[in-house]
Design an enzyme around this catalytic site. Structure first.
Site, PDB file in Angstrom:
ATOM      1  N   ASN A   9       1.239  -1.085  -0.261  1.00 46.83           N
ATOM      2  CA  ASN A   9      -0.039   0.133  -0.083  1.00 46.83           C
ATOM      3  C   ASN A   9       1.182   1.502  -0.098  1.00 46.83           C
ATOM      4  OD1 ASN A   9      -1.707   2.712   0.187  1.00 46.83           O
ATOM      5  ND2 ASN A   9      -2.413   1.222   2.441  1.00 46.83           N
ATOM      6  N   ARG A  90      -2.366  -2.065  -3.178  1.00 46.14           N
ATOM      7  CA  ARG A  90      -3.131  -1.348  -3.882  1.00 46.14           C
ATOM      8  C   ARG A  90      -2.887  -0.007  -4.041  1.00 46.14           C
ATOM      9  NH1 ARG A  90      -3.454   4.267  -0.003  1.00 46.14           N
ATOM     10  NH2 ARG A  90      -5.673   5.009   0.028  1.00 46.14           N
ATOM     11  N   HIS A 179     -11.111   5.417  -0.919  1.00 47.60           N
ATOM     12  CA  HIS A 179     -11.556   4.009   0.387  1.00 47.60           C
ATOM     13  C   HIS A 179     -12.472   3.017  -0.094  1.00 47.60           C
ATOM     14  CE1 HIS A 179     -11.123   8.026   3.234  1.00 47.60           C
ATOM     15  NE2 HIS A 179      -9.689   6.844   3.041  1.00 47.60           N
ATOM     16  N   GLY A 211      -7.092  10.461   5.855  1.00 47.75           N
ATOM     17  CA  GLY A 211      -8.841  11.123   5.016  1.00 47.75           C
ATOM     18  C   GLY A 211      -9.446  10.504   5.313  1.00 47.75           C
ATOM     19  N   GLU A 383      -8.554  -2.767   5.307  1.00 46.85           N
ATOM     20  CA  GLU A 383      -8.194  -2.955   4.577  1.00 46.85           C
ATOM     21  C   GLU A 383      -7.122  -4.099   3.583  1.00 46.85           C
ATOM     22  OE1 GLU A 383      -7.752   1.411   5.134  1.00 46.85           O
ATOM     23  OE2 GLU A 383      -7.896   1.841   3.219  1.00 46.85           O
TER      24      GLU A 383
HETATM   25  P1  ADP Z   1      -5.102   6.473   8.393  1.00 46.13           P
HETATM   26  O1  ADP Z   1      -5.541   7.656   7.218  1.00 46.13           O
HETATM   27  O2  ADP Z   1      -3.524   7.121   7.570  1.00 46.13           O
HETATM   28  O3  ADP Z   1      -4.898   5.046   7.515  1.00 46.13           O
HETATM   29  P2  ADP Z   1      -6.112   6.409  10.425  1.00 46.13           P
HETATM   30  O4  ADP Z   1      -7.524   5.159  10.860  1.00 46.13           O
HETATM   31  O5  ADP Z   1      -5.395   5.421  11.114  1.00 46.13           O
HETATM   32  O6  ADP Z   1      -5.322   6.478   9.828  1.00 46.13           O
HETATM   33  O7  ADP Z   1      -6.694   7.081  11.740  1.00 46.13           O
HETATM   34  C1  ADP Z   1      -5.665   8.806  12.185  1.00 46.13           C
HETATM   35  C2  ADP Z   1      -6.602   9.263  13.376  1.00 46.13           C
HETATM   36  O8  ADP Z   1      -7.226   8.291  13.909  1.00 46.13           O
HETATM   37  C3  ADP Z   1      -5.851   9.917  13.545  1.00 46.13           C
HETATM   38  O9  ADP Z   1      -6.623  11.772  13.460  1.00 46.13           O
HETATM   39  C4  ADP Z   1      -5.716   9.563  15.088  1.00 46.13           C
HETATM   40  O10 ADP Z   1      -5.538  10.985  15.582  1.00 46.13           O
HETATM   41  C5  ADP Z   1      -7.272   9.121  14.916  1.00 46.13           C
HETATM   42  N1  ADP Z   1      -7.256   8.102  16.350  1.00 46.13           N
HETATM   43  C6  ADP Z   1      -6.673   7.271  16.693  1.00 46.13           C
HETATM   44  N2  ADP Z   1      -6.524   6.432  17.786  1.00 46.13           N
HETATM   45  C7  ADP Z   1      -7.434   7.799  18.337  1.00 46.13           C
HETATM   46  C8  ADP Z   1      -8.455   7.737  19.614  1.00 46.13           C
HETATM   47  N3  ADP Z   1      -7.679   7.064  20.980  1.00 46.13           N
HETATM   48  N4  ADP Z   1      -8.577   8.888  19.919  1.00 46.13           N
HETATM   49  C9  ADP Z   1      -9.897   9.523  19.168  1.00 46.13           C
HETATM   50  N5  ADP Z   1      -8.838   9.918  17.913  1.00 46.13           N
HETATM   51  C10 ADP Z   1      -7.439   8.666  17.116  1.00 46.13           C
END
Ligand code: ADP
Length: 399
Positions: A9, A90, A179, A211, A383
């Site tokens: 990815n 991906r 997505h 995102g 994913e």
């Molecule tokens: P990506 O799009 O890179 O795959 P993720 O699905 O890992 O991203 O999501 C990342 C976001 O999730 C970040 O803004 C992070 O701060 C938020 N996040 C992760 N854990 C928590 C939590 N416990 N509380 C609030 N937000 C969270």
């Protein structure tokens, strides 16, 4: 044939990889290469003996992928001993050409290359990984899984912008949506949790990561989604603005002399939560909000207000909604965002149960009261597993 798939990815300056068992979803190893193309880069590999970290420059995705393969050799598990069956890639943009995963061949590479203008940061990174993996694993089938494919079911009235009609044919200007692998995985998991076939349920799915996007999914088919020509449209994101007045570009250019590049960079990298509060990470925004910081409070409020508008709009698009589903980092982990974005929607049959919403459970679960008309669910996305499953399905059909 084993179920082992190497999932790749690639982002514009990163590469996530994972060795996934397509049948169980278990990852025997995974890793992340960051700061590709910068003066210094970092590779973190999680293998059977724990994590290892290598700091060195990675000029491009080819060197990043070769270093990741080296990490498998030195930290395990050795890839030649796991009986890999496929490499799953991906690919961000499949245009209107790909509505399903496809085996990588020269024609596919040419097609993905022709779509570079629609995804100038992402498709070149995906292509570099595809070309490198073909050289590294010449005898293995490689499958491209497109982020846009799931949304190829959007009806014309949803994917057409109200713009001159020849722009669609000549310039491929239309809404595509992204997505897709996450929506495909989450829609099936949500239907399972509801105890009904996916073909019988209508879902509003909110994928809230760095995102973020929303999708209206009718009987397993995407009928509306918030990202459009590019992943900039729609919800408020970590650093992306989401929806703005389309006159903004002309205004900034004419009144303030900004170039197209300046505006593009500002809307993609300096806006969203970061633009309003100074922080792109939702955890930091939440922490500062809890301490009473006014900019973080405003960022949270704008984020949740935008979400609520999309939930209302997609309710109207679907007519009947069986569940609102939260997924990805913010959706899975922020009870505050879930509660704030759905507050006051009882007239639509939507309610959040505070105890369930704030409970310590982690898996797919209900966070609405038992007597709600519309279920509110939290469903962890995966994913990598979805890409592995789709890749193996293609490989098995070919065998
Ligand atoms: P990506 O799009 O890179 O795959 P993720 O699905 O890992 O991203 O999501 C990342 C976001 O999730 C970040 O803004 C992070 O701060 C938020 N996040 C992760 N854990 C928590 C939590 N416990 N509380 C609030 N937000 C969270």
């Amino acid at each position: 044939m084993s179920d082992s798939v190497l999932v790749l990815n690639a982002g514009s300056s990163s590469l996530k990889y994972s060795l996934v068992d397509a049948a169980s979803g278990a990852a025997a190893a995974s890793g992340l290469v960051e700061q590709i193309g910068e003066a210094s880069g970092v590779l973190t590999h999680h293998g059977p003996d724990g994590a290892s970290r290598t700091a060195q420059p990675f000029p491009g995705h080819e060197s990043a992928l070769r270093a990741a393969m080296q990490a498998f050799s030195s930290c395990g598990p050795p890839l030649d001993s796991v009986g890999l069956s496929a490499v799953g890639h991906r690919v961000v943009h499949g245009g209107d050409r790909f509505s399903a995963p496809a085996v990588v061949d020269d024609d596919l590479v040419a097609a993905v290359t022709s779509l570079v203008p629609l995804a100038p940061l992402h498709n070149p990174a995906n292509l570099s990984c595809i070309e490198t993996a073909r050289r590294l694993f010449p005898d293995l089938p490689q499958v491209a899984v497109f982020d846009t494919a799931f949304h190829q079911t959007l009806p014309p009235h949803a994917y057409t912008y109200a713009l001159p009609s020849d722009w669609v044919e000549q310039l491929q200007i239309r809404r595509y949506g992204f997505h897709g692998t996450s929506y495909s995985f989450v829609a099936r998991s949500a239907a399972r949790l509801l105890g009904r076939p996916v073909e019988e349920v209508n879902l509003i799915v909110l994928h809230l990561g760095n995102g973020a996007s929303a999708a209206a999914i009718e009987g397993g088919r995407s009928v509306e989604t918030s990202m459009g020509l590019s992943p900039l449209e729609g919800l408020v994101m970590g650093t992306r603005s989401g929806d703005v007045d389309p006159a903004l570009h002309a205004h900034l250019h004419r009144q303030h002399g900004w170039s197209v590049e300046d505006i593009d960079r500002a809307l993609n990298r300096d806006s969203g939560l970061k633009g309003i509060s100074g922080h792109n990470d939702f955890r930091e925004v939440s922490q500062l909000r809890a301490e009473g910081d006014p900019r973080a409070t405003l960022a949270f409020d704008v984020f949740c207000h935008r979400l609520r508008k999309y939930v209302g709009a997609y309710y109207a698009v679907l007519g009947t909604v069986h569940a609102v589903v939260f997924t990805a980092g913010v959706g899975e982990n922020s009870p505050a965002a879930r509660a704030a974005s759905l507050a006051g929607l009882q007239r639509l049959g939507i309610a959040v149960d505070p105890l369930r919403n704030e409970g310590p459970e982690r898996g797919a679960r209900f966070v609405s009261p038992d007597d709600s008309d519309v279920a509110v669910l939290v469903v962890p996305t995966n994913e990598e597993w979805e890409i592995a499953q789709q890749a193996m399905a293609v490989v098995r059909r070919q065998a």
